[in-house]
Design a protein around this motif. Structure first.
Motif, short mmCIF file in Angstrom:
data_model
loop_
_atom_site.label_atom_id
_atom_site.label_comp_id
_atom_site.label_asym_id
_atom_site.label_seq_id
_atom_site.Cartn_x
_atom_site.Cartn_y
_atom_site.Cartn_z
N LEU A 1 -48.09 -79.07 -42.17
CA LEU A 1 -47.34 -79.83 -41.16
C LEU A 1 -48.18 -80.10 -39.93
N THR A 2 -48.99 -79.12 -39.52
CA THR A 2 -49.87 -79.30 -38.38
C THR A 2 -50.87 -80.42 -38.64
N GLU A 3 -51.38 -80.49 -39.86
CA GLU A 3 -52.29 -81.55 -40.24
C GLU A 3 -51.60 -82.92 -40.14
N ALA A 4 -50.37 -82.99 -40.61
CA ALA A 4 -49.61 -84.24 -40.53
C ALA A 4 -49.31 -84.60 -39.07
N LEU A 5 -48.96 -83.61 -38.27
CA LEU A 5 -48.66 -83.86 -36.85
C LEU A 5 -49.87 -84.40 -36.10
N ALA A 6 -51.05 -83.93 -36.46
CA ALA A 6 -52.27 -84.37 -35.78
C ALA A 6 -52.49 -85.87 -35.91
N ALA A 7 -51.94 -86.47 -36.95
CA ALA A 7 -52.11 -87.91 -37.17
C ALA A 7 -51.00 -88.73 -36.53
N GLU A 8 -49.98 -88.08 -36.03
CA GLU A 8 -48.87 -88.80 -35.40
C GLU A 8 -49.23 -89.15 -33.97
N SER A 9 -48.63 -90.22 -33.49
CA SER A 9 -48.83 -90.61 -32.09
C SER A 9 -47.46 -90.83 -31.47
N LEU A 10 -47.47 -91.02 -30.18
CA LEU A 10 -46.21 -91.22 -29.48
C LEU A 10 -45.59 -92.54 -29.88
N PRO A 11 -44.27 -92.60 -29.96
CA PRO A 11 -43.62 -93.86 -30.31
C PRO A 11 -43.77 -94.86 -29.17
N PRO A 12 -43.89 -96.12 -29.51
CA PRO A 12 -44.01 -97.14 -28.46
C PRO A 12 -42.68 -97.30 -27.73
N LEU A 13 -42.77 -97.58 -26.45
CA LEU A 13 -41.55 -97.85 -25.68
C LEU A 13 -41.13 -99.29 -25.89
N PRO A 14 -39.84 -99.53 -25.84
CA PRO A 14 -39.36 -100.90 -26.00
C PRO A 14 -39.89 -101.78 -24.87
N PRO A 15 -40.12 -103.06 -25.17
CA PRO A 15 -40.55 -103.98 -24.12
C PRO A 15 -39.56 -103.99 -22.97
#
Length: 164
Positions: free
Chosen positions: A57-71
């Motif tokens: 799970l830590t390996e998978a989390l390392a590839a995640e990024s913050l979600p974009p904010l709506p325009p």
């Protein structure tokens, strides 16, 4: 399902890794081909996700990024979200993930902030359980999106670290 079942091992691995950056999960899902239908594939994907260890799970989390904010999100909201993400990462040591599947676009920011605030009260062990479930939901939503013709899972409308 025909395209998924007939895909080369390399193409399938890339597609699955774009859904969830866990080689263990990707291999498990790929090894059980062919799948007779989407429900069978999703059940196998869920089972593989339930079997992931914290290092997976830590390996998978390392590839995640913050979600974009709506325009059009106000700068105060950007500041609040940045502060909340920083507090979360300081507490748990990894990016905050939440699946935004089914959440109307206009409610995503509130949902993310509410999720971070409520989850900051979790102890690390509780949060590991929540993170595993959110990653499972993300992988499932991205996989469905990819199979419906959206292509690569990472380009799905759920974003890189969206929530449920």
């Amino acid at each position: 399902m025909e395209h998924f079942n007939a895909a080369s091992a390399e193409a399938l691995e890339q597609m699955l890794l774009s859904c969830l950056r866990s080689p263990h999960w990707s291999r498990r899902v790929a090894e059980h081909r062919p799948y007779p239908d989407l429900a069978s594939l999703l059940a196998a994907a869920d089972e593989a996700a339930y079997d992931l260890t914290w290092p997976d799970l830590t390996e998978a989390l390392a590839a995640e990024s913050l979600p974009p904010l709506p325009p059009g999100t106000y700068s105060a909201a950007h500041t609040a979200l940045s502060a909340a993400h920083a507090a979360y990462e300081a507490r748990f040591g990894h990016v905050f993930v939440i699946c935004l599947e089914g959440i109307p676009r206009g409610e995503c920011l509130d949902h993310i902030l509410e999720g971070i605030r409520s989850r900051l009260t979790n102890d690390p062990e509780e949060e590991r359980v929540v993170v595993a479930e959110e990653l499972r939901h993300l992988a499932r939503a991205r996989l469905v999106s990819a199979l419906r013709g959206a292509g690569n899972c990472a380009t799905s409308p759920h974003g890189a670290a969206p929530g449920r």
